[in-house]
Design an enzyme around this catalytic site. Structure first.
Site, PDB file in Angstrom:
ATOM      1  N   GLY A  64    -125.624  42.125 -97.887  1.00 21.55           N
ATOM      2  CA  GLY A  64    -125.919  40.784 -97.355  1.00 21.55           C
ATOM      3  C   GLY A  64    -127.192  40.787 -96.511  1.00 21.55           C
ATOM      4  O   GLY A  64    -128.027  39.876 -96.620  1.00 21.55           O
ATOM      5  N   GLU A 107    -121.295  35.418 -97.716  1.00 17.74           N
ATOM      6  CA  GLU A 107    -119.840  35.593 -97.566  1.00 17.74           C
ATOM      7  C   GLU A 107    -119.574  37.085 -97.611  1.00 17.74           C
ATOM      8  O   GLU A 107    -119.542  37.688 -98.687  1.00 17.74           O
ATOM      9  CB  GLU A 107    -119.115  34.885 -98.717  1.00 17.74           C
ATOM     10  CG  GLU A 107    -119.258  33.388 -98.698  1.00 17.74           C
ATOM     11  CD  GLU A 107    -118.497  32.743 -97.553  1.00 17.74           C
ATOM     12  OE1 GLU A 107    -117.537  33.340 -97.049  1.00 17.74           O
ATOM     13  OE2 GLU A 107    -118.884  31.636 -97.142  1.00 17.74           O
ATOM     14  N   ASN A 144    -114.384  41.779-106.635  1.00 17.20           N
ATOM     15  CA  ASN A 144    -112.921  41.744-106.496  1.00 17.20           C
ATOM     16  C   ASN A 144    -112.230  40.490-107.025  1.00 17.20           C
ATOM     17  O   ASN A 144    -111.063  40.550-107.387  1.00 17.20           O
ATOM     18  CB  ASN A 144    -112.504  42.027-105.039  1.00 17.20           C
ATOM     19  CG  ASN A 144    -113.138  41.084-104.052  1.00 17.20           C
ATOM     20  OD1 ASN A 144    -114.168  40.483-104.324  1.00 17.20           O
ATOM     21  ND2 ASN A 144    -112.526  40.954-102.893  1.00 17.20           N
ATOM     22  N   GLY A 192    -120.413  39.600-100.910  1.00 14.83           N
ATOM     23  CA  GLY A 192    -120.413  41.052-101.044  1.00 14.83           C
ATOM     24  C   GLY A 192    -120.369  41.706 -99.682  1.00 14.83           C
ATOM     25  O   GLY A 192    -119.909  41.104 -98.703  1.00 14.83           O
ATOM     26  N   SER A 193    -120.866  42.924 -99.614  1.00  9.20           N
ATOM     27  CA  SER A 193    -120.762  43.691 -98.364  1.00  9.20           C
ATOM     28  C   SER A 193    -121.806  43.228 -97.343  1.00  9.20           C
ATOM     29  O   SER A 193    -122.820  42.625 -97.704  1.00  9.20           O
ATOM     30  CB  SER A 193    -120.970  45.168 -98.682  1.00  9.20           C
ATOM     31  OG  SER A 193    -122.250  45.332 -99.259  1.00  9.20           O
ATOM     32  N   GLU A 226    -118.123  28.495 -97.451  1.00 10.12           N
ATOM     33  CA  GLU A 226    -117.865  28.017 -98.800  1.00 10.12           C
ATOM     34  C   GLU A 226    -116.616  27.163 -98.767  1.00 10.12           C
ATOM     35  O   GLU A 226    -115.847  27.217 -97.817  1.00 10.12           O
ATOM     36  CB  GLU A 226    -117.612  29.204 -99.748  1.00 10.12           C
ATOM     37  CG  GLU A 226    -118.846  30.028 -99.966  1.00 10.12           C
ATOM     38  CD  GLU A 226    -118.792  30.896-101.215  1.00 10.12           C
ATOM     39  OE1 GLU A 226    -117.858  31.695-101.351  1.00 10.12           O
ATOM     40  OE2 GLU A 226    -119.714  30.771-102.034  1.00 10.12           O
ATOM     41  N   CYS A 247    -111.463  40.408 -98.956  1.00 11.53           N
ATOM     42  CA  CYS A 247    -112.338  40.309 -97.783  1.00 11.53           C
ATOM     43  C   CYS A 247    -111.545  39.947 -96.536  1.00 11.53           C
ATOM     44  O   CYS A 247    -111.875  40.379 -95.447  1.00 11.53           O
ATOM     45  CB  CYS A 247    -113.433  39.293 -98.044  1.00 11.53           C
ATOM     46  SG  CYS A 247    -112.786  37.692 -98.556  1.00 11.53           S
TER      47      CYS A 247
HETATM   48  P1  NAD Z   1    -121.555  44.785-102.846  1.00  4.72           P
HETATM   49  O1  NAD Z   1    -122.239  44.309-101.618  1.00  4.72           O
HETATM   50  O2  NAD Z   1    -121.555  46.224-103.151  1.00  4.72           O
HETATM   51  O3  NAD Z   1    -122.188  44.085-104.136  1.00  4.72           O
HETATM   52  C1  NAD Z   1    -122.170  42.687-104.303  1.00  4.72           C
HETATM   53  C2  NAD Z   1    -123.251  42.270-105.274  1.00  4.72           C
HETATM   54  O4  NAD Z   1    -124.543  42.547-104.747  1.00  4.72           O
HETATM   55  C3  NAD Z   1    -123.225  42.956-106.631  1.00  4.72           C
HETATM   56  O5  NAD Z   1    -123.356  41.958-107.617  1.00  4.72           O
HETATM   57  C4  NAD Z   1    -124.429  43.862-106.591  1.00  4.72           C
HETATM   58  O6  NAD Z   1    -124.980  44.124-107.853  1.00  4.72           O
HETATM   59  C5  NAD Z   1    -125.390  43.052-105.769  1.00  4.72           C
HETATM   60  N1  NAD Z   1    -126.476  43.801-105.122  1.00  4.72           N
HETATM   61  C6  NAD Z   1    -126.483  45.082-104.689  1.00  4.72           C
HETATM   62  N2  NAD Z   1    -127.673  45.374-104.080  1.00  4.72           N
HETATM   63  C7  NAD Z   1    -128.420  44.232-104.131  1.00  4.72           C
HETATM   64  C8  NAD Z   1    -129.707  43.873-103.659  1.00  4.72           C
HETATM   65  N3  NAD Z   1    -130.500  44.716-102.997  1.00  4.72           N
HETATM   66  N4  NAD Z   1    -130.133  42.613-103.871  1.00  4.72           N
HETATM   67  C9  NAD Z   1    -129.347  41.694-104.499  1.00  4.72           C
HETATM   68  N5  NAD Z   1    -128.127  41.979-104.976  1.00  4.72           N
HETATM   69  C10 NAD Z   1    -127.664  43.229-104.789  1.00  4.72           C
HETATM   70  O7  NAD Z   1    -120.071  44.187-102.762  1.00  4.72           O
HETATM   71  P2  NAD Z   1    -118.802  44.520-103.664  1.00  4.72           P
HETATM   72  O8  NAD Z   1    -118.398  45.932-103.427  1.00  4.72           O
HETATM   73  O9  NAD Z   1    -119.009  44.049-105.049  1.00  4.72           O
HETATM   74  O10 NAD Z   1    -117.728  43.530-103.016  1.00  4.72           O
HETATM   75  C11 NAD Z   1    -116.951  43.883-101.926  1.00  4.72           C
HETATM   76  C12 NAD Z   1    -117.456  43.257-100.649  1.00  4.72           C
HETATM   77  O11 NAD Z   1    -117.480  41.839-100.804  1.00  4.72           O
HETATM   78  C13 NAD Z   1    -116.552  43.526 -99.468  1.00  4.72           C
HETATM   79  O12 NAD Z   1    -117.328  43.801 -98.336  1.00  4.72           O
HETATM   80  C14 NAD Z   1    -115.807  42.211 -99.299  1.00  4.72           C
HETATM   81  O13 NAD Z   1    -115.305  41.982 -98.016  1.00  4.72           O
HETATM   82  C15 NAD Z   1    -116.852  41.222 -99.687  1.00  4.72           C
HETATM   83  N6  NAD Z   1    -116.233  39.947-100.076  1.00  4.72           N
HETATM   84  C16 NAD Z   1    -116.383  38.874 -99.249  1.00  4.72           C
HETATM   85  C17 NAD Z   1    -115.766  37.659 -99.550  1.00  4.72           C
HETATM   86  C18 NAD Z   1    -115.918  36.459 -98.665  1.00  4.72           C
HETATM   87  O14 NAD Z   1    -115.654  35.353 -99.122  1.00  4.72           O
HETATM   88  N7  NAD Z   1    -116.310  36.604 -97.402  1.00  4.72           N
HETATM   89  C19 NAD Z   1    -115.005  37.554-100.713  1.00  4.72           C
HETATM   90  C20 NAD Z   1    -114.871  38.674-101.534  1.00  4.72           C
HETATM   91  C21 NAD Z   1    -115.505  39.869-101.211  1.00  4.72           C
END
Ligand code: NAD
Length: 483
Positions: free
Chosen positions: A238, A255, A158, A233-234, A464, A289
């Site tokens: 995570g 995060e 995002n 990510g999600s 962070e 997020c």
């Molecule tokens: P996602 O979890 O689907 O993917 C994030 C990343 O993880 C991608 O690069 C993906 O290729 C990688 N990935 C997927 N499976 C993996 C695995 N098994 N091992 C290692 N890497 C893997 O997240 P998204 O849909 O890209 O982003 C949205 C999410 O991110 C939302 O939940 C949002 O709240 C969160 N987010 C958090 C923050 C924060 O600072 N807390 C900021 C922005 C987004």
């Protein structure tokens, strides 16, 4: 402004060299037009190894530089990125679909501001003098720090530039070297700044960029040559990252998502901020997020708040992100749009209702969805408890401040919250009782480069940004001597 600009960099950056990808290939679509704007290739397993090795080989030299030298190198990178601001902006608008009205500040300027702050922070002497201790003999102690090592930085889709900078800027400032892996849904901006890092002349191997899907992420996060995995990510992914990193006992910074509460206490003038509140949770199409999409409104203000907020939905313009009047862009992919729509449909089937919405139909092309405010749901409902990551908010009334705090904390997440309070004192008292990494009072302000960001529970581990973000990449070293 180069509206149609899509970076033409398709090479990975390994050891400061452009490298042809040898892994899987996939198409990247513009979510606002559904057009394929690029076909990219990911890293092979060998190339993941090469990137980690390059970062490992570069580590001793980078860590041995003085803070001033690292600071100068990071500032040079910021100079090069800044000179391409327009291209970075266009690239982000075209691959993420963020409206240009928002992207300029939120997606580019803010990230670069953080990088400058991190570059300056590289110079800081973090030595702590603990002073004298005399059991059983008199000694003195200092605490100094050493960099963690090789960092795998894995980001969500995002905010491609910001999320990467929060990680690599802090890691480089701390003396770590980096392998950056962006989301496969938005790889183009990151490949581009891998290229720009070569122009900035960072030493070979200090900053590497690879792309790939979950398989590449798995290889990188479980790689024995990686000392720390920093992931955005999600929560679901995570948890996997933590497991994958555990084999090597690599540290993790996570995060993750949120379901952040926005509390309106009794005595507030809701007319002053109802519109702002709705325009805020829905920005970036709700793909933020810390979107404050769980509205908890005192029962005495509930009807007035709904009435005052209706104007916000009139101001929401869903569509072409390049139109300066647009404030709601598309969902990133059709499957994500379906998931968001699924939350709305299930809520209505469970007795919820749409209280406010946008009246005009969404454009035919693009993965758009109209913002809605849902009501009539219990606090246990899926739409109230889970992160939707789309332009959908829920509203619930509460009877008194204790109940508001209980509801706000009744979540698996702990990322952010906001309190609208009639006075700052009351806002502070409520803020201190909220389990969230960031609490804004009366709307707070923009993300600061010197304040921590992150959360507890399913929102993650560690922080962070600011000094806290730099310490994620430093190990404390206790030095003690006899006097
Ligand atoms: P996602 O979890 O689907 O993917 C994030 C990343 O993880 C991608 O690069 C993906 O290729 C990688 N990935 C997927 N499976 C993996 C695995 N098994 N091992 C290692 N890497 C893997 O997240 P998204 O849909 O890209 O982003 C949205 C999410 O991110 C939302 O939940 C949002 O709240 C969160 N987010 C958090 C923050 C924060 O600072 N807390 C900021 C922005 C987004």
């Amino acid at each position: 402004m180069e509206r149609d600009f899509v970076p033409d960099v398709r090479t990975l950056t390994i050891g400061n060299k452009p490298v042809e990808p040898a892994g899987d290939r996939w198409d990247v679509a513009n979510p606002a037009t559904e057009e394929v704007i690029a076909t990219v290739g990911g890293a092979s397993a060998d190339q993941v190894d090469q990137a980690v090795r390059a970062a490992r080989d570069a580590f001793d030299g980078w860590a041995a530089l003085s803070g001033e030298e690292r600071s100068a190198a990071i500032h040079r990178l910021a100079d090069v990125l800044e000179s391409r601001t327009d291209q970075l902006l266009a690239s982000i608008v075209n691959e993420v679909g963020t409206p240009v009205s928002l992207a300029e500040f939120m997606q580019v300027k803010m990230g670069l501001g953080h990088l400058r702050w991190q570059a300056d922070a590289a110079k800081k002497d973090r030595t702590q003098h603990l002073g004298a201790y005399d059991v059983p003999v008199p000694t003195m102690s200092d605490v100094t720090h050493y960099p963690v090592g090789v960092v795998a930085a894995i980001t969500g889709y995002n905010y491609p530039l910001n999320l990467a900078i929060f990680k690599f800027g802090a890691a480089l400032a701390a003396g770590c070297t980096v392998v950056l892996l962006p989301s496969p849904r938005t790889p183009l901006t990151t490949l581009f700044f891998g290229d720009l890092s070569r122009e900035a002349g960072l030493p070979d191997g200090v900053f590497n960029v690879i792309i790939g899907g979950a398989d590449v992420g798995q290889l990188l996060s479980s790689h024995p040559g990686v000392d720390k995995v920093s992931f955005t990510g999600s929560d679901t992914v995570g948890a996997k990252i933590m497991e994958q990193a555990a084999a090597n006992l690599s540290g993790v910074t996570l995060e993750l998502g949120g379901k952040s509460a926005n509390i309106v206490l009794p005595g507030c003038d809701v007319e002053d901020f109802a519109v702002e509140m709705h325009l805020r949770w829905s920005r970036n199409g709700g793909q933020g997020c810390a979107a404050l999409a769980r509205l908890l409104v005192h029962e005495s203000l509930y009807d007035r708040f709904l009435e005052a907020g209706a104007a916000a939905f009139d101001q929401m313009k869903v569509g072409d992100p390049w139109d300066p009047a647009t404030n709601i862009g598309p969902m990133i992919r059709p499957d994500h749009r379906e998931r968001v729509q699924g939350f709305i449909d299930a809520s209505l089937a469970d007795g919820g209702e749409v209280l406010l919405s946008v009246g005009t139909p969404v454009p035919d092309k693009g993965y758009f969805i109209n913002p809605v405010l849902l009501g009539g749901l219990p606090h246990t409902a899926r739409a109230v408890q889970q992160e939707i990551f789309g332009p959908v908010a829920v509203i619930l009334p509460f009877r008194d401040t204790d109940e508001a705090i209980r509801l706000a904390n009744d979540t698996a997440f702990g990322l952010a919250a906001n309190v609208w309070a009639p006075d700052l004192g009351e806002g502070r008292r409520v803020a201190e009782r909220l389990r969230a990494g960031t609490v804004w009072i009366n709307g707070g302000g923009a993300m600061r480069p010197d304040a921590p960001f992150g959360g507890s529970g399913r929102s993650g581990i560690g922080r962070e940004i600011g000094e806290w973000g730099i310490h994620e990449y430093l190990e404390p070293r206790h030095i003690q001597w006899r006097v």
